[in-house]
Design a protein around this motif. Sequence first.
Motif, PDB file in Angstrom:
ATOM      1  N   PRO A 166     -77.500  -6.967  44.147  1.00 30.08           N
ATOM      2  CA  PRO A 166     -78.760  -7.484  44.691  1.00 30.08           C
ATOM      3  C   PRO A 166     -79.029  -8.924  44.269  1.00 30.08           C
ATOM      4  CG  PRO A 166     -79.072  -5.259  43.878  1.00 30.08           C
ATOM      5  CD  PRO A 166     -77.704  -5.688  43.433  1.00 30.08           C
ATOM      6  N   ALA A 167     -79.598  -9.710  45.195  1.00 29.26           N
ATOM      7  CA  ALA A 167     -79.850 -11.124  44.945  1.00 29.26           C
ATOM      8  C   ALA A 167     -81.071 -11.372  44.076  1.00 29.26           C
ATOM      9  CB  ALA A 167     -79.995 -11.863  46.268  1.00 29.26           C
ATOM     10  N   ASP A 168     -81.868 -10.329  43.808  1.00 28.90           N
ATOM     11  CA  ASP A 168     -83.073 -10.517  42.985  1.00 28.90           C
ATOM     12  C   ASP A 168     -82.844 -10.182  41.520  1.00 28.90           C
ATOM     13  OD1 ASP A 168     -82.872  -7.766  43.043  1.00 28.90           O
ATOM     14  OD2 ASP A 168     -84.826  -7.420  43.988  1.00 28.90           O
ATOM     15  N   GLY A 169     -81.592  -9.906  41.135  1.00 31.06           N
ATOM     16  CA  GLY A 169     -81.275  -9.611  39.748  1.00 31.06           C
ATOM     17  C   GLY A 169     -81.407  -8.155  39.363  1.00 31.06           C
ATOM     18  N   SER A 170     -81.874  -7.318  40.273  1.00 34.30           N
ATOM     19  CA  SER A 170     -82.039  -5.888  39.984  1.00 34.30           C
ATOM     20  C   SER A 170     -80.735  -5.136  40.237  1.00 34.30           C
ATOM     21  CB  SER A 170     -83.150  -5.307  40.863  1.00 34.30           C
ATOM     22  OG  SER A 170     -82.764  -5.338  42.230  1.00 34.30           O
ATOM     23  N   GLY A 171     -80.778  -3.814  39.987  1.00 33.79           N
ATOM     24  CA  GLY A 171     -79.672  -2.939  40.339  1.00 33.79           C
ATOM     25  C   GLY A 171     -78.430  -3.148  39.504  1.00 33.79           C
ATOM     26  N   THR A 172     -77.316  -2.674  40.040  1.00 40.04           N
ATOM     27  CA  THR A 172     -76.022  -2.794  39.388  1.00 40.04           C
ATOM     28  C   THR A 172     -74.978  -3.197  40.424  1.00 40.04           C
ATOM     29  OG1 THR A 172     -75.596  -0.431  39.753  1.00 40.04           O
ATOM     30  CG2 THR A 172     -76.542  -1.067  37.624  1.00 40.04           C
ATOM     31  N   PRO A 173     -73.918  -3.885  40.014  1.00 42.90           N
ATOM     32  CA  PRO A 173     -72.863  -4.254  40.958  1.00 42.90           C
ATOM     33  C   PRO A 173     -72.168  -3.020  41.518  1.00 42.90           C
ATOM     34  CG  PRO A 173     -72.703  -5.530  38.935  1.00 42.90           C
ATOM     35  CD  PRO A 173     -73.681  -4.432  38.674  1.00 42.90           C
ATOM     36  N   ARG A 174     -71.736  -3.099  42.764  1.00 39.16           N
ATOM     37  CA  ARG A 174     -70.989  -2.001  43.378  1.00 39.16           C
ATOM     38  C   ARG A 174     -69.743  -2.542  44.065  1.00 39.16           C
ATOM     39  NH1 ARG A 174     -71.918  -1.402  49.049  1.00 39.16           N
ATOM     40  NH2 ARG A 174     -73.566  -2.787  49.843  1.00 39.16           N
ATOM     41  N   LEU A 175     -68.699  -1.740  44.079  1.00 37.91           N
ATOM     42  CA  LEU A 175     -67.462  -2.112  44.743  1.00 37.91           C
ATOM     43  C   LEU A 175     -67.676  -2.121  46.251  1.00 37.91           C
ATOM     44  CD1 LEU A 175     -64.393  -2.705  44.518  1.00 37.91           C
ATOM     45  CD2 LEU A 175     -64.030  -0.223  44.705  1.00 37.91           C
ATOM     46  N   LEU A 176     -67.395  -3.250  46.883  1.00 37.44           N
ATOM     47  CA  LEU A 176     -67.551  -3.366  48.327  1.00 37.44           C
ATOM     48  C   LEU A 176     -66.226  -3.191  49.045  1.00 37.44           C
ATOM     49  CD1 LEU A 176     -69.644  -4.010  50.564  1.00 37.44           C
ATOM     50  CD2 LEU A 176     -68.992  -6.411  50.329  1.00 37.44           C
ATOM     51  N   ALA A 177     -65.169  -3.816  48.539  1.00 35.74           N
ATOM     52  CA  ALA A 177     -63.829  -3.691  49.139  1.00 35.74           C
ATOM     53  C   ALA A 177     -62.789  -3.862  48.043  1.00 35.74           C
ATOM     54  CB  ALA A 177     -63.635  -4.722  50.224  1.00 35.74           C
ATOM     55  N   ALA A 178     -61.941  -2.864  47.871  1.00 33.93           N
ATOM     56  CA  ALA A 178     -60.908  -2.925  46.861  1.00 33.93           C
ATOM     57  C   ALA A 178     -59.763  -3.817  47.340  1.00 33.93           C
ATOM     58  CB  ALA A 178     -60.369  -1.525  46.557  1.00 33.93           C
ATOM     59  N   LYS A 179     -59.114  -4.472  46.389  1.00 30.88           N
ATOM     60  CA  LYS A 179     -57.969  -5.328  46.668  1.00 30.88           C
ATOM     61  C   LYS A 179     -58.285  -6.303  47.803  1.00 30.88           C
ATOM     62  CE  LYS A 179     -54.856  -1.837  44.855  1.00 30.88           C
ATOM     63  NZ  LYS A 179     -53.809  -0.823  45.126  1.00 30.88           N
ATOM     64  N   ALA A 180     -59.315  -7.091  47.565  1.00 26.65           N
ATOM     65  CA  ALA A 180     -59.796  -8.027  48.575  1.00 26.65           C
ATOM     66  C   ALA A 180     -60.364  -9.268  47.889  1.00 26.65           C
ATOM     67  CB  ALA A 180     -60.870  -7.381  49.450  1.00 26.65           C
ATOM     68  N   ALA A 181     -60.452 -10.355  48.662  1.00 31.32           N
ATOM     69  CA  ALA A 181     -61.020 -11.604  48.165  1.00 31.32           C
ATOM     70  C   ALA A 181     -61.552 -12.394  49.351  1.00 31.32           C
ATOM     71  CB  ALA A 181     -59.954 -12.425  47.427  1.00 31.32           C
ATOM     72  N   SER A 182     -62.338 -13.430  49.066  1.00 32.49           N
ATOM     73  CA  SER A 182     -62.801 -14.383  50.085  1.00 32.49           C
ATOM     74  C   SER A 182     -63.485 -13.667  51.264  1.00 32.49           C
ATOM     75  CB  SER A 182     -61.610 -15.202  50.577  1.00 32.49           C
ATOM     76  OG  SER A 182     -61.995 -16.402  51.181  1.00 32.49           O
ATOM     77  N   PRO A 183     -64.561 -12.906  51.028  1.00 31.46           N
ATOM     78  CA  PRO A 183     -65.149 -12.084  52.098  1.00 31.46           C
ATOM     79  C   PRO A 183     -66.124 -12.855  52.995  1.00 31.46           C
ATOM     80  CG  PRO A 183     -66.347 -11.751  50.067  1.00 31.46           C
ATOM     81  CD  PRO A 183     -65.219 -12.694  49.732  1.00 31.46           C
ATOM     82  N   THR A 184     -66.171 -12.453  54.252  1.00 32.43           N
ATOM     83  CA  THR A 184     -67.187 -12.895  55.208  1.00 32.43           C
ATOM     84  C   THR A 184     -67.635 -11.677  56.003  1.00 32.43           C
ATOM     85  OG1 THR A 184     -66.147 -15.063  55.471  1.00 32.43           O
ATOM     86  CG2 THR A 184     -67.754 -14.430  57.127  1.00 32.43           C
ATOM     87  N   VAL A 185     -68.943 -11.496  56.171  1.00 30.50           N
ATOM     88  CA  VAL A 185     -69.440 -10.367  56.970  1.00 30.50           C
ATOM     89  C   VAL A 185     -69.733 -10.854  58.384  1.00 30.50           C
ATOM     90  CG1 VAL A 185     -71.866 -10.683  56.302  1.00 30.50           C
ATOM     91  CG2 VAL A 185     -71.058  -8.438  57.028  1.00 30.50           C
ATOM     92  N   LEU A 186     -69.289 -10.090  59.371  1.00 28.57           N
ATOM     93  CA  LEU A 186     -69.537 -10.381  60.783  1.00 28.57           C
ATOM     94  C   LEU A 186     -70.502  -9.348  61.322  1.00 28.57           C
ATOM     95  CD1 LEU A 186     -65.895 -11.143  62.023  1.00 28.57           C
ATOM     96  CD2 LEU A 186     -67.538 -12.686  60.943  1.00 28.57           C
ATOM     97  N   ARG A 187     -71.747  -9.762  61.578  1.00 27.31           N
ATOM     98  CA  ARG A 187     -72.758  -8.824  62.067  1.00 27.31           C
ATOM     99  C   ARG A 187     -72.742  -8.774  63.586  1.00 27.31           C
ATOM    100  NH1 ARG A 187     -73.754  -5.367  58.125  1.00 27.31           N
ATOM    101  NH2 ARG A 187     -74.593  -6.348  56.255  1.00 27.31           N
TER     102      ARG A 187
END
Length: 322
Positions: free
Chosen positions: A301-322
């Motif tokens: 989360p961008a507000d400093g709350s929560g905990t980090p979560r794995l989004l994509a294993a064995k990956a780098a340089s991400p871009t989301v396409l909505r």
Amino acid sequence: MKRALGLLLGLLVLVGVAVGYSTFAADREDDSAVERRPLDLAAGGQLVFVDTARKGGHRTVAATAIDPAGNTGPARTDSGLRCERFAVGAATGVCLQTRGGPLPGTDALIVDPAMNVRRRIELAGTPSRARVSASGRMVSWTVFVTGESYNKTGFSTWTGILDTRTDYTLINIEAIPLTIDGKRYRSADVNYWGVTFAADDNRFYATVSTKGRTYLVEGDYANWEAHTVRENLECPSLSPDGTRIAFKKRSGPTTWRLHVLDLATMRETPLAERESIDDQAAWLDDHTVMYGRGRDVYATPADGSGTPRLLAAKAASPTVLR
């Protein structure tokens, strides 16, 4: 005779395809949920990234489905395009590809929605950062370059900008007139890296380093000038709504902590990720930052709350396409 020849040719094609896929699969650590085919950068609902699962350090651009809640699926599509860094904006992509030869080099490949290379820009050095503006018009890259005589560490950064509408290309932006603390600044050791673009395709932010200090700078492309905003901010990433910047802040000689800066109040918020992150973060959405940690992509989360979560294993340089 012709029929037999046709059957033989067909068999050879099938064998070739099988061998090709076997080679592709054998080059991966885990190919159980990977399909190799061209990507469509114009299609939404995707997380596009550089796949780090291939053996021998070979990296290719891949994608996986992502839902509105930011959950990714197990299957991924591999384009086969070799890249160290990749970024997308409005179906225009930039791939930083290491170029072989006696001297290290990088090719910046500008690709269309079907991943066809439309332009190749030869650069010195090795790949570091890549970004495309939300409209797809502005492209930037950063490479590490060795041998600059003024740099005691033995390497420096060259950061370039390409305007795809006019094809005007700046291989290195270090000559942009720079103002620090309200005064025009000149020094031979000025280095820029990690550009991020605003929605107007004119304003941009980047890191500048000089005399052992780093600053966040705001640049004006049309007027070709830049001024410092704040010290000790590196690798900025502007939020989709343009109000905040995710960045890494040095916490030790070789460690960094992810933060978010509110541009209206200049308040810094440390994020929940406590590991040292040496990456230019990206935004999953207006409320979530994503970044490379080790060989995986995490989100927090961008507000400093929560905990980090794995989004994509064995990956780098991400871009989301909505």
